[in-house]
Design an enzyme around this catalytic site. Structure first.
Site, mmCIF file in Angstrom:
data_model
loop_
_atom_site.group_PDB
_atom_site.id
_atom_site.type_symbol
_atom_site.label_atom_id
_atom_site.label_comp_id
_atom_site.label_asym_id
_atom_site.label_seq_id
_atom_site.Cartn_x
_atom_site.Cartn_y
_atom_site.Cartn_z
ATOM 1 N N GLU A 44 0.864 -1.190 0.000
ATOM 2 C CA GLU A 44 0.000 0.000 0.000
ATOM 3 C C GLU A 44 0.892 1.229 0.000
ATOM 4 O O GLU A 44 1.804 1.341 0.828
ATOM 5 C CB GLU A 44 -0.930 0.049 1.224
ATOM 6 N N ASP A 118 -2.977 11.833 -2.470
ATOM 7 C CA ASP A 118 -3.082 13.294 -2.577
ATOM 8 C C ASP A 118 -3.403 13.653 -4.031
ATOM 9 O O ASP A 118 -2.743 13.178 -4.957
ATOM 10 C CB ASP A 118 -1.757 13.939 -2.148
ATOM 11 N N LYS A 122 -3.362 20.954 -9.308
ATOM 12 C CA LYS A 122 -2.795 21.880 -10.298
ATOM 13 C C LYS A 122 -2.051 21.110 -11.396
ATOM 14 O O LYS A 122 -1.295 20.182 -11.091
ATOM 15 C CB LYS A 122 -1.819 22.844 -9.616
ATOM 16 N N ASP A 154 -12.053 9.649 -3.134
ATOM 17 C CA ASP A 154 -13.315 10.401 -3.122
ATOM 18 C C ASP A 154 -13.241 11.519 -4.151
ATOM 19 O O ASP A 154 -14.219 12.241 -4.347
ATOM 20 C CB ASP A 154 -13.507 11.066 -1.754
ATOM 21 N N THR A 191 -10.525 2.928 4.741
ATOM 22 C CA THR A 191 -9.390 3.705 5.229
ATOM 23 C C THR A 191 -9.932 4.828 6.115
ATOM 24 O O THR A 191 -11.139 5.076 6.157
ATOM 25 C CB THR A 191 -8.597 4.325 4.057
ATOM 26 N N GLU A 192 -9.021 5.551 6.772
ATOM 27 C CA GLU A 192 -9.459 6.683 7.603
ATOM 28 C C GLU A 192 -10.181 7.725 6.736
ATOM 29 O O GLU A 192 -11.238 8.233 7.097
ATOM 30 C CB GLU A 192 -8.251 7.350 8.298
#
Ligand code: SAM
Length: 213
Positions: A44, A118, A122, A154, A191-192
Site C-alpha cells: 500500500e 493526494d 494543479k 473520493d 481507510t481513515e
C-alpha cells in the site's frame, strides 16, 4: 493528512525496527525473508494511519503486506496500530514512493493499493500524482506479470485523471466503481479518509486495473 510533531517518533522507529524496517533498500529482492510465511506480497502506497493495511492483514493472513508512508509522524501511528494488532504478515517502511525501484526488485510485489492519494489538482503538479505515468512505470516493474493496482478515492477529478492515465499506459480496466458504498461490501476495508468522506455522503470511487504483461 495533517501531521503533528511527535517527539517520541524517533524513539518509536528505533525501538521497532522489526516492524518499520530501516534502510529498506537493503531488503531489495529479499522482502520475503522478513516474513514468517512465504506468500504473495501486497503493497500500500501512502498508508496514512494504517487502518486499511492493518485490516487487510487481519482479513488476509495468506498475504504479506508492506505499507509505505513518507511522513514520519504518520507512519508511527500506523506502527502503533500494527503493534496492537500483533500481526506477523505486516511490515511498514518510511520512505517516498518516488524511489520505489530502490526498494523492490522486479516482480517482488503481487498487488498495489493506492488509497485516497493526494490529488495534486494543479496541472503543474501532475508528476506528483501517484497515478502519473512515471509512477505506473515503476509499479509495472516491481509487480508480477499482470499485477494489479487497486485505487480508491473520493476525488472525482483525480479518479478521471487516473483512469485516463491507466488507459494511456495500456493497462486493462478490470473494475470501475463509481459509488463503492451503494451496496455494503463486507470485504471492503475502509481507510481513515474513506470513513470520513463517506460519512459526509460523498461517493467513493474504486478502480482495479492490471498491466498487460
Ligand atoms: N491512505 C490513507 C487513507 O486513505 O486514509 C491516507 C490518505 S492521505 C490523503 C495520503 C497519504 O499518502 C499521506 O499520509 C501522505 O503522507 C502519503 N504520501 C503521499 N505521497 C507519498 C509518497 N510519494 N510516498 C509515500 N507516501 C506518500
Amino acid at each position: 493528512m495533517r501531521q503533528r510533531y511527535k517527539p517520541w517518533a524517533d524513539d518509536f522507529l528505533h525501538n521497532h525496527q522489526n516492524l518499520i524496517i530501516p534502510n529498506p533498500g537493503k531488503q531489495r529482492g529479499k522482502w520475503q525473508k522478513l516474513f514468517s510465511e512465504n506468500q504473495p506480497i501486497h503493497l500500500e502506497i501512502g498508508t496514512g494511519k494504517g487502518q486499511f493495511i492493518v485490516g487487510m492483514a487481519k482479513q488476509h493472513p495468506d498475504i504479506n503486506f508492506i505499507g509505505i508512508e513518507v511522513a514520519k509522524s504518520i507512519v508511527v501511528t500506523a506502527g502503533e496500530k500494527a503493534l496492537e494488532a500483533g500481526l506477523d504478515n505486516l511490515l511498514l517502511i518510511h520512505v517516498d514512493a518516488s524511489h520505489l525501484l530502490e526498494y523492490f526488485a522486479p516482480g517482488e510485489i503481487s498487488a498495489i493499493y493506492l488509497n485516497f492519494s493526494d490529488p495534486w489538482p494543479k496541472n503543474r503538479h501532475e508528476k506528483r500524482r501517484l497515478t502519473f505515468s512515471a509512477f505506473l512505470k515503476q509499479y509495472e516493474e516491481v509487480l508480477i506479470p499482470k499485477g494489479e493496482i487497486i485505487f480508491k478515492t473520493d476525488n472525482r477529478g483525480l479518479f478521471e485523471y487516473s483512469l485516463c492515465s491507466f488507459s494511456a499506459y495500456g493497462m486493462l480496466l478490470e473494475e470501475v466503481n463509481l459509488d463503492l458504498h451503494v451496496i455494503e461490501d463486507p470485504l471492503n476495508i475502509m481507510t481513515e479518509y474513506e470513513e470520513k468522506f463517506s460519512a459526509k455522503g460523498q461517493p467513493i470511487y474504486r478502480s482495479r486495473t492490471s498491466f498487460k504483461n
